[in-house]
Scaffold this motif. Structure first.
Motif, PDB file in Angstrom:
ATOM      1  N   MET A 108      40.068 -38.117  28.742  1.00 31.01           N
ATOM      2  CA  MET A 108      40.418 -38.967  27.612  1.00 31.01           C
ATOM      3  C   MET A 108      39.726 -38.439  26.359  1.00 31.01           C
ATOM      4  SD  MET A 108      37.955 -42.277  28.260  1.00 31.01           S
ATOM      5  CE  MET A 108      36.190 -42.051  28.333  1.00 31.01           C
ATOM      6  N   ARG A 109      40.181 -38.901  25.195  1.00 35.70           N
ATOM      7  CA  ARG A 109      39.548 -38.536  23.931  1.00 35.70           C
ATOM      8  C   ARG A 109      38.309 -39.405  23.743  1.00 35.70           C
ATOM      9  NH1 ARG A 109      42.094 -39.424  19.224  1.00 35.70           N
ATOM     10  NH2 ARG A 109      41.697 -37.412  18.248  1.00 35.70           N
ATOM     11  N   ALA A 110      37.215 -38.759  23.364  1.00 36.15           N
ATOM     12  CA  ALA A 110      35.967 -39.498  23.154  1.00 36.15           C
ATOM     13  C   ALA A 110      35.095 -38.732  22.171  1.00 36.15           C
ATOM     14  CB  ALA A 110      35.223 -39.694  24.470  1.00 36.15           C
ATOM     15  N   PHE A 111      34.364 -39.465  21.353  1.00 38.93           N
ATOM     16  CA  PHE A 111      33.352 -38.879  20.484  1.00 38.93           C
ATOM     17  C   PHE A 111      32.045 -38.905  21.257  1.00 38.93           C
ATOM     18  CE2 PHE A 111      30.048 -38.804  17.276  1.00 38.93           C
ATOM     19  CZ  PHE A 111      30.529 -37.889  16.349  1.00 38.93           C
ATOM     20  N   VAL A 112      31.447 -37.727  21.443  1.00 40.38           N
ATOM     21  CA  VAL A 112      30.318 -37.593  22.364  1.00 40.38           C
ATOM     22  C   VAL A 112      29.124 -36.968  21.650  1.00 40.38           C
ATOM     23  CG1 VAL A 112      29.540 -36.599  24.559  1.00 40.38           C
ATOM     24  CG2 VAL A 112      31.924 -37.319  24.294  1.00 40.38           C
ATOM     25  N   ALA A 113      27.937 -37.508  21.925  1.00 41.53           N
ATOM     26  CA  ALA A 113      26.686 -36.917  21.463  1.00 41.53           C
ATOM     27  C   ALA A 113      25.914 -36.426  22.685  1.00 41.53           C
ATOM     28  CB  ALA A 113      25.858 -37.948  20.693  1.00 41.53           C
ATOM     29  N   GLU A 114      25.417 -35.184  22.600  1.00 41.14           N
ATOM     30  CA  GLU A 114      24.728 -34.605  23.757  1.00 41.14           C
ATOM     31  C   GLU A 114      23.497 -33.831  23.297  1.00 41.14           C
ATOM     32  OE1 GLU A 114      25.820 -32.179  27.853  1.00 41.14           O
ATOM     33  OE2 GLU A 114      27.290 -32.305  26.238  1.00 41.14           O
ATOM     34  N   LYS A 115      22.393 -34.081  23.987  1.00 45.65           N
ATOM     35  CA  LYS A 115      21.145 -33.406  23.650  1.00 45.65           C
ATOM     36  C   LYS A 115      21.205 -31.938  24.051  1.00 45.65           C
ATOM     37  CE  LYS A 115      18.180 -37.499  24.069  1.00 45.65           C
ATOM     38  NZ  LYS A 115      17.049 -38.120  24.813  1.00 45.65           N
ATOM     39  N   THR A 116      20.602 -31.101  23.205  1.00 47.55           N
ATOM     40  CA  THR A 116      20.480 -29.676  23.489  1.00 47.55           C
ATOM     41  C   THR A 116      19.030 -29.263  23.234  1.00 47.55           C
ATOM     42  OG1 THR A 116      20.951 -28.974  21.216  1.00 47.55           O
ATOM     43  CG2 THR A 116      22.848 -29.337  22.679  1.00 47.55           C
ATOM     44  N   GLU A 117      18.729 -28.021  23.502  1.00 47.96           N
ATOM     45  CA  GLU A 117      17.375 -27.528  23.240  1.00 47.96           C
ATOM     46  C   GLU A 117      17.051 -27.562  21.752  1.00 47.96           C
ATOM     47  OE1 GLU A 117      16.856 -23.686  24.895  1.00 47.96           O
ATOM     48  OE2 GLU A 117      16.969 -24.381  26.982  1.00 47.96           O
ATOM     49  N   ASP A 118      18.076 -27.454  20.927  1.00 50.47           N
ATOM     50  CA  ASP A 118      17.869 -27.403  19.476  1.00 50.47           C
ATOM     51  C   ASP A 118      18.039 -28.751  18.787  1.00 50.47           C
ATOM     52  OD1 ASP A 118      17.506 -24.636  19.661  1.00 50.47           O
ATOM     53  OD2 ASP A 118      19.676 -24.313  19.593  1.00 50.47           O
ATOM     54  N   ILE A 147      20.797 -41.848  27.378  1.00 51.80           N
ATOM     55  CA  ILE A 147      21.448 -40.937  28.308  1.00 51.80           C
ATOM     56  C   ILE A 147      22.090 -39.803  27.512  1.00 51.80           C
ATOM     57  CG2 ILE A 147      21.904 -42.677  30.090  1.00 51.80           C
ATOM     58  CD1 ILE A 147      24.813 -42.781  29.063  1.00 51.80           C
ATOM     59  N   SER A 148      22.350 -38.713  28.195  1.00 51.86           N
ATOM     60  CA  SER A 148      23.027 -37.575  27.580  1.00 51.86           C
ATOM     61  C   SER A 148      23.891 -36.893  28.645  1.00 51.86           C
ATOM     62  CB  SER A 148      22.004 -36.589  27.014  1.00 51.86           C
ATOM     63  OG  SER A 148      22.644 -35.464  26.453  1.00 51.86           O
ATOM     64  N   PRO A 149      25.169 -36.665  28.358  1.00 51.49           N
ATOM     65  CA  PRO A 149      25.876 -37.004  27.125  1.00 51.49           C
ATOM     66  C   PRO A 149      26.082 -38.513  26.986  1.00 51.49           C
ATOM     67  CG  PRO A 149      27.424 -36.202  28.757  1.00 51.49           C
ATOM     68  CD  PRO A 149      26.054 -36.001  29.338  1.00 51.49           C
ATOM     69  N   LEU A 150      26.310 -38.955  25.755  1.00 51.33           N
ATOM     70  CA  LEU A 150      26.524 -40.374  25.462  1.00 51.33           C
ATOM     71  C   LEU A 150      27.742 -40.546  24.571  1.00 51.33           C
ATOM     72  CD1 LEU A 150      25.543 -43.412  25.275  1.00 51.33           C
ATOM     73  CD2 LEU A 150      24.315 -42.718  23.201  1.00 51.33           C
ATOM     74  N   VAL A 151      28.597 -41.503  24.939  1.00 52.02           N
ATOM     75  CA  VAL A 151      29.641 -41.969  24.025  1.00 52.02           C
ATOM     76  C   VAL A 151      29.022 -43.103  23.218  1.00 52.02           C
ATOM     77  CG1 VAL A 151      31.915 -43.032  23.793  1.00 52.02           C
ATOM     78  CG2 VAL A 151      31.508 -41.366  25.615  1.00 52.02           C
ATOM     79  N   PRO A 152      28.738 -42.915  21.919  1.00 49.51           N
ATOM     80  CA  PRO A 152      28.165 -43.998  21.113  1.00 49.51           C
ATOM     81  C   PRO A 152      29.200 -45.105  20.875  1.00 49.51           C
ATOM     82  CG  PRO A 152      27.852 -41.846  20.088  1.00 49.51           C
ATOM     83  CD  PRO A 152      28.890 -41.682  21.153  1.00 49.51           C
TER      84      PRO A 152
END
Length: 316
Positions: free
Chosen positions: A1-11, A55-60
């Protein structure tokens, strides 16, 4: 599905629209999301220093309105939505049934998200002030951060209930007057003189959406026996004040939480938002309607304090 996602990275954090995000997480009800909204907390959930995402990834998306598989129109907000549980910025959300509120009769999904977490919080502030004894005719009621979602809805509700509303904002005063504000003052005037333990008795009640020095100034300026509700911290989490207003004027500081409100109180508040607490300018508070692919710009804007009124997200 379409989703806006925020995900933590090393940077830091990457964020953006994904076309093939898989729905996961706990929850016994799947909601086809029609609308969500943009809140300050949503912006914090998508940046490295926001300290919101769990949590990561997260749909806000801390609120949503839509339809369940069996055809029930519902809304949800608070609890862990958009924080440690995927939220409203996706075409579907898996939500525990105990978090769901039936969409009240007379409100569309779009109008429900024009209210959203912000409108709900404003209503809880008004309910708390009236429970503490505030009545129309007692004197001016101050709303700080009045151009934001909570503040503008509070102005609208209070004015409709017959209160003399004074709005504090650094933005368009004409817009706030159109919602019912009798007067618009600067942020500096609301904060007052921090060197004084008490100031001139002025406010019969107040809704503070800012915190920090502004809330301290409101406390110093409350009338005898008056109360202020605290529901935001965009101006800081520290409260530098003295006990004197509480002892010499008997004022009250009322904390208002929109996250963990028991579900029955939540449902009752939403029923009132569709009836006696319904803001008369509800549709006018929608200053912007965006799609999922426009979220990144809107989230940056809300963190910079550039949004006025309510920005809603058309998801479905």
């Amino acid at each position: 599905m379409r989703a806006f996602v925020a995900e933590k990275t090393e940077d830091g954090v990457t964020r953006g629209l994904r076309e093939d995000f898989e729905l996961d997480g706990e929850g016994d009800v799947v909601v086809d999301v029609e609308y969500s909204s943009v809140n300050y907390k949503d912006g914090l959930a998508t940046i490295a220093k926001g300290q919101v995402a769990r949590i990561s990834p997260l749909v806000p998306g801390i609120d949503l309105a839509g339809v369940t598989a069996d055809g029930r129109a519902v809304l949800a907000h608070g609890y862990d939505l958009g924080v440690s549980h995927h939220g409203g910025y996706a075409e579907q959300a898996r939500v525990p049934s105990q978090w769901l509120v039936p969409l009240p009769e007379g409100l569309s999904a779009r109008q429900a998200m024009a209210l959203g977490t912000a409108g709900y919080t404003a209503a809880r502030c008004v309910i708390a002030l009236e429970a503490a004894g505030l009545k129309p005719g007692d004197g001016p009621v101050l709303v700080t951060g009045a151009s934001g979602g909570v503040g503008s809805t509070a102005v609208d509700i209070l004015a409709a209930r017959g209160y003399e509303v004074v709005a504090s904002s650094g933005k368009d005063p004409d817009w706030l007057r159109s919602l019912g504000a009798a007067e618009v003052i600067s942020r500096e005037e609301a904060a007052g003189d921090a060197s004084r333990p008490m100031e001139k008795s002025r406010w019969a009640g107040a809704v503070d959406c800012v915190g920090g020095a502004t809330l301290a100034g409101v406390v110093r300026s409350l009338q005898y026996g008056a109360a202020v509700t605290a529901c935001g911290n965009t101006g800081g989490i520290k409260l530098d004040t003295t006990v004197l207003p509480f002892i010499l004027r008997g004022v009250s500081l009322l904390g208002v939480d929109s996250v963990q409100t028991p579900i029955e109180a939540r449902r009752e508040t939403w029923a009132r938002l569709a009836t006696d607490l319904r803001p008369p300018h509800l549709d006018d508070t929608i200053t912007r309607e965006i799609a999922l692919d426009e979220l990144e710009t809107a989230l940056d804007a809300v963190l910079k304090g550039e949004l006025q009124g309510r920005t809603i997200v058309k998801v479905g």
